[in-house]
Scaffold this motif. Structure first.
Motif, PDB file in Angstrom:
ATOM      1  N   ASN A  91       0.821  -1.213   0.000  1.00 43.00           N
ATOM      2  CA  ASN A  91       0.000   0.000   0.000  1.00 43.00           C
ATOM      3  C   ASN A  91       0.856   1.265   0.000  1.00 43.00           C
ATOM      4  O   ASN A  91       0.456   2.293  -0.527  1.00 43.00           O
ATOM      5  CB  ASN A  91      -0.971   0.013   1.184  1.00 43.00           C
ATOM      6  N   GLU A  92       2.062   1.205   0.551  1.00 39.06           N
ATOM      7  CA  GLU A  92       2.972   2.350   0.506  1.00 39.06           C
ATOM      8  C   GLU A  92       3.561   2.508  -0.890  1.00 39.06           C
ATOM      9  O   GLU A  92       3.710   3.627  -1.394  1.00 39.06           O
ATOM     10  CB  GLU A  92       4.109   2.178   1.518  1.00 39.06           C
ATOM     11  N   ILE A  93       3.898   1.389  -1.508  1.00 38.42           N
ATOM     12  CA  ILE A  93       4.476   1.413  -2.848  1.00 38.42           C
ATOM     13  C   ILE A  93       3.467   1.947  -3.854  1.00 38.42           C
ATOM     14  O   ILE A  93       3.832   2.610  -4.826  1.00 38.42           O
ATOM     15  CB  ILE A  93       4.982   0.009  -3.245  1.00 38.42           C
ATOM     16  N   ALA A  94       2.175   1.706  -3.605  1.00 39.68           N
ATOM     17  CA  ALA A  94       1.136   2.197  -4.502  1.00 39.68           C
ATOM     18  C   ALA A  94       1.163   3.718  -4.607  1.00 39.68           C
ATOM     19  O   ALA A  94       0.781   4.277  -5.623  1.00 39.68           O
ATOM     20  CB  ALA A  94      -0.237   1.728  -4.036  1.00 39.68           C
ATOM     21  N   ALA A  95       1.651   4.403  -3.574  1.00 39.46           N
ATOM     22  CA  ALA A  95       1.736   5.868  -3.602  1.00 39.46           C
ATOM     23  C   ALA A  95       2.843   6.343  -4.521  1.00 39.46           C
ATOM     24  O   ALA A  95       2.795   7.453  -5.030  1.00 39.46           O
ATOM     25  CB  ALA A  95       1.975   6.409  -2.198  1.00 39.46           C
ATOM     26  N   GLY A  96       3.837   5.519  -4.744  1.00 41.14           N
ATOM     27  CA  GLY A  96       4.949   5.885  -5.601  1.00 41.14           C
ATOM     28  C   GLY A  96       6.192   5.115  -5.212  1.00 41.14           C
ATOM     29  O   GLY A  96       6.279   4.572  -4.112  1.00 41.14           O
ATOM     30  N   HIS A 145      -8.219   4.051   3.563  1.00 41.82           N
ATOM     31  CA  HIS A 145      -9.113   3.458   2.573  1.00 41.82           C
ATOM     32  C   HIS A 145      -8.363   2.465   1.684  1.00 41.82           C
ATOM     33  O   HIS A 145      -8.862   1.383   1.389  1.00 41.82           O
ATOM     34  CB  HIS A 145      -9.724   4.529   1.664  1.00 41.82           C
ATOM     35  N   THR A 146      -7.174   2.855   1.236  1.00 43.21           N
ATOM     36  CA  THR A 146      -6.450   2.024   0.275  1.00 43.21           C
ATOM     37  C   THR A 146      -5.942   0.729   0.888  1.00 43.21           C
ATOM     38  O   THR A 146      -5.690  -0.229   0.167  1.00 43.21           O
ATOM     39  CB  THR A 146      -5.270   2.794  -0.359  1.00 43.21           C
ATOM     40  N   THR A 147      -5.812   0.674   2.216  1.00 44.20           N
ATOM     41  CA  THR A 147      -5.376  -0.573   2.848  1.00 44.20           C
ATOM     42  C   THR A 147      -6.528  -1.559   3.015  1.00 44.20           C
ATOM     43  O   THR A 147      -6.287  -2.738   3.232  1.00 44.20           O
ATOM     44  CB  THR A 147      -4.730  -0.319   4.226  1.00 44.20           C
ATOM     45  N   LEU A 148      -7.765  -1.080   2.915  1.00 38.10           N
ATOM     46  CA  LEU A 148      -8.923  -1.965   3.023  1.00 38.10           C
ATOM     47  C   LEU A 148      -9.092  -2.764   1.735  1.00 38.10           C
ATOM     48  O   LEU A 148      -9.139  -2.196   0.644  1.00 38.10           O
ATOM     49  CB  LEU A 148     -10.208  -1.167   3.276  1.00 38.10           C
ATOM     50  N   GLU A 164     -11.688  -4.105   0.651  1.00 38.40           N
ATOM     51  CA  GLU A 164     -12.974  -3.763   0.029  1.00 38.40           C
ATOM     52  C   GLU A 164     -12.896  -2.477  -0.806  1.00 38.40           C
ATOM     53  O   GLU A 164     -13.721  -2.261  -1.679  1.00 38.40           O
ATOM     54  CB  GLU A 164     -14.058  -3.581   1.107  1.00 38.40           C
ATOM     55  N   VAL A 165     -11.915  -1.610  -0.531  1.00 40.97           N
ATOM     56  CA  VAL A 165     -11.786  -0.347  -1.256  1.00 40.97           C
ATOM     57  C   VAL A 165     -10.540  -0.395  -2.130  1.00 40.97           C
ATOM     58  O   VAL A 165     -10.627  -0.374  -3.352  1.00 40.97           O
ATOM     59  CB  VAL A 165     -11.733   0.861  -0.285  1.00 40.97           C
ATOM     60  N   GLY A 166      -9.376  -0.417  -1.525  1.00 42.09           N
ATOM     61  CA  GLY A 166      -8.123  -0.460  -2.278  1.00 42.09           C
ATOM     62  C   GLY A 166      -7.895   0.813  -3.072  1.00 42.09           C
ATOM     63  O   GLY A 166      -8.675   1.764  -3.007  1.00 42.09           O
ATOM     64  N   VAL A 167      -6.839   0.823  -3.842  1.00 44.12           N
ATOM     65  CA  VAL A 167      -6.499   1.994  -4.649  1.00 44.12           C
ATOM     66  C   VAL A 167      -7.534   2.204  -5.745  1.00 44.12           C
ATOM     67  O   VAL A 167      -7.974   3.333  -5.988  1.00 44.12           O
ATOM     68  CB  VAL A 167      -5.080   1.859  -5.246  1.00 44.12           C
ATOM     69  N   ALA A 168      -7.972   1.117  -6.389  1.00 42.71           N
ATOM     70  CA  ALA A 168      -8.950   1.242  -7.477  1.00 42.71           C
ATOM     71  C   ALA A 168     -10.266   1.819  -6.960  1.00 42.71           C
ATOM     72  O   ALA A 168     -10.870   2.691  -7.599  1.00 42.71           O
ATOM     73  CB  ALA A 168      -9.187  -0.114  -8.128  1.00 42.71           C
ATOM     74  N   GLY A 169     -10.713   1.351  -5.808  1.00 40.23           N
ATOM     75  CA  GLY A 169     -11.945   1.873  -5.219  1.00 40.23           C
ATOM     76  C   GLY A 169     -11.817   3.338  -4.838  1.00 40.23           C
ATOM     77  O   GLY A 169     -12.759   4.124  -5.012  1.00 40.23           O
ATOM     78  N   GLN A 170     -10.652   3.719  -4.307  1.00 42.24           N
ATOM     79  CA  GLN A 170     -10.442   5.114  -3.937  1.00 42.24           C
ATOM     80  C   GLN A 170     -10.436   6.008  -5.165  1.00 42.24           C
ATOM     81  O   GLN A 170     -10.964   7.106  -5.138  1.00 42.24           O
ATOM     82  CB  GLN A 170      -9.138   5.284  -3.148  1.00 42.24           C
ATOM     83  N   GLN A 171      -9.874   5.523  -6.266  1.00 39.80           N
ATOM     84  CA  GLN A 171      -9.900   6.302  -7.500  1.00 39.80           C
ATOM     85  C   GLN A 171     -11.334   6.497  -7.981  1.00 39.80           C
ATOM     86  O   GLN A 171     -11.702   7.578  -8.447  1.00 39.80           O
ATOM     87  CB  GLN A 171      -9.062   5.610  -8.575  1.00 39.80           C
ATOM     88  N   LYS A 172     -12.172   5.469  -7.847  1.00 38.45           N
ATOM     89  CA  LYS A 172     -13.582   5.601  -8.217  1.00 38.45           C
ATOM     90  C   LYS A 172     -14.288   6.610  -7.323  1.00 38.45           C
ATOM     91  O   LYS A 172     -15.109   7.401  -7.800  1.00 38.45           O
ATOM     92  CB  LYS A 172     -14.277   4.239  -8.137  1.00 38.45           C
ATOM     93  N   LEU A 173     -13.992   6.567  -6.028  1.00 41.04           N
ATOM     94  CA  LEU A 173     -14.603   7.530  -5.103  1.00 41.04           C
ATOM     95  C   LEU A 173     -14.192   8.956  -5.454  1.00 41.04           C
ATOM     96  O   LEU A 173     -15.015   9.876  -5.411  1.00 41.04           O
ATOM     97  CB  LEU A 173     -14.201   7.215  -3.659  1.00 41.04           C
ATOM     98  N   LEU A 174     -12.930   9.157  -5.797  1.00 38.56           N
ATOM     99  CA  LEU A 174     -12.462  10.490  -6.155  1.00 38.56           C
ATOM    100  C   LEU A 174     -13.100  10.998  -7.448  1.00 38.56           C
ATOM    101  O   LEU A 174     -13.296  12.203  -7.615  1.00 38.56           O
ATOM    102  CB  LEU A 174     -10.937  10.502  -6.286  1.00 38.56           C
ATOM    103  N   ALA A 175     -13.421  10.080  -8.343  1.00 42.63           N
ATOM    104  CA  ALA A 175     -14.023  10.463  -9.613  1.00 42.63           C
ATOM    105  C   ALA A 175     -15.543  10.629  -9.527  1.00 42.63           C
ATOM    106  O   ALA A 175     -16.158  11.195 -10.426  1.00 42.63           O
ATOM    107  CB  ALA A 175     -13.688   9.416 -10.683  1.00 42.63           C
ATOM    108  N   ALA A 176     -16.161  10.171  -8.437  1.00 38.15           N
ATOM    109  CA  ALA A 176     -17.620  10.192  -8.290  1.00 38.15           C
ATOM    110  C   ALA A 176     -18.129  11.597  -7.989  1.00 38.15           C
ATOM    111  O   ALA A 176     -17.424  12.428  -7.420  1.00 38.15           O
ATOM    112  CB  ALA A 176     -18.038   9.240  -7.182  1.00 38.15           C
ATOM    113  N   LYS A 177     -19.365  11.820  -8.379  1.00 38.86           N
ATOM    114  CA  LYS A 177     -20.047  13.082  -8.088  1.00 38.86           C
ATOM    115  C   LYS A 177     -21.379  12.731  -7.432  1.00 38.86           C
ATOM    116  O   LYS A 177     -22.016  11.731  -7.769  1.00 38.86           O
ATOM    117  CB  LYS A 177     -20.323  13.858  -9.380  1.00 38.86           C
TER     118      LYS A 177
END
Length: 163
Positions: free
Chosen positions: A38-43, A130-133, A135-148
């Motif tokens: 999850n840390e590596i996912a940040a960069g 969120h990204t460590t869960l 159920e959410v992960g990085v992909a889920g967080q990206q979807k949340l950020l893109a949601a309106k």
């Protein structure tokens, strides 16, 4: 032994290099990232290989077969990597250095890095829970950020709850 005491003992035995010196050494060195996924996912630093700190003793002979090669180890802030650098020295690796300040100092001093997740470093830090869960992960967080979301007719009591 307490973590801080082990860390101080390790720091007395290892060599630490600043990001500018590490960047100079990188073309002829193996760069080892000892952070969690999850840390590596940040960069990450381009070309680095990942080894979890607990797996160093078992993975090192396979991933780092030449005990004379130049190795740069880093983690998020330079603490776990200091312990890993010390462990590699104990295993007989002769030319191992720790990146002082870790990945955070590397980024802060303007050195190049890759963002694999599509999240900025600030976003990754903000949403790290969120990204460590699973159920959410990085992909889920990206979807949340893109949601309106549009809330209509919530009224005086419902509008604070919508936040």
């Amino acid at each position: 032994m307490e973590y801080r005491a082990r860390l101080e003992e390790a720091r007395n035995r290892i060599v630490e290099v600043e990001p500018s010196e590490a960047a100079r050494q990188m073309p002829s060195s193996t760069v080892v990232d000892v952070r969690e996924p999850n840390e590596i996912a940040a960069g990450r630093i381009e070309g680095s290989i990942n080894v979890k700190p607990g797996d160093v003793e078992t993975a090192a002979p396979t991933l780092l077969p030449d005990r004379h090669q130049s190795i740069i180890v880093y983690c998020e802030v330079g603490e776990r990597s200091a312990l890993v650098t010390d462990a590699l020295g104990t295993l007989g690796y002769e030319n191992v250095v720790n990146l002082a300040g870790g990945f955070r100092r590397w980024v802060a001093t303007g050195h190049p890095w890759l963002a694999d997740s599509g999240l900025t470093l600030a976003q990754h830090e903000r949403y790290s829970r969120h990204t460590t869960l699973a159920e959410v992960g990085v992909a889920g967080q990206q979807k949340l950020l893109a949601a309106k979301v549009l809330v209509v007719g919530a009224g005086g009591l419902g509008s604070p709850a919508a936040l």
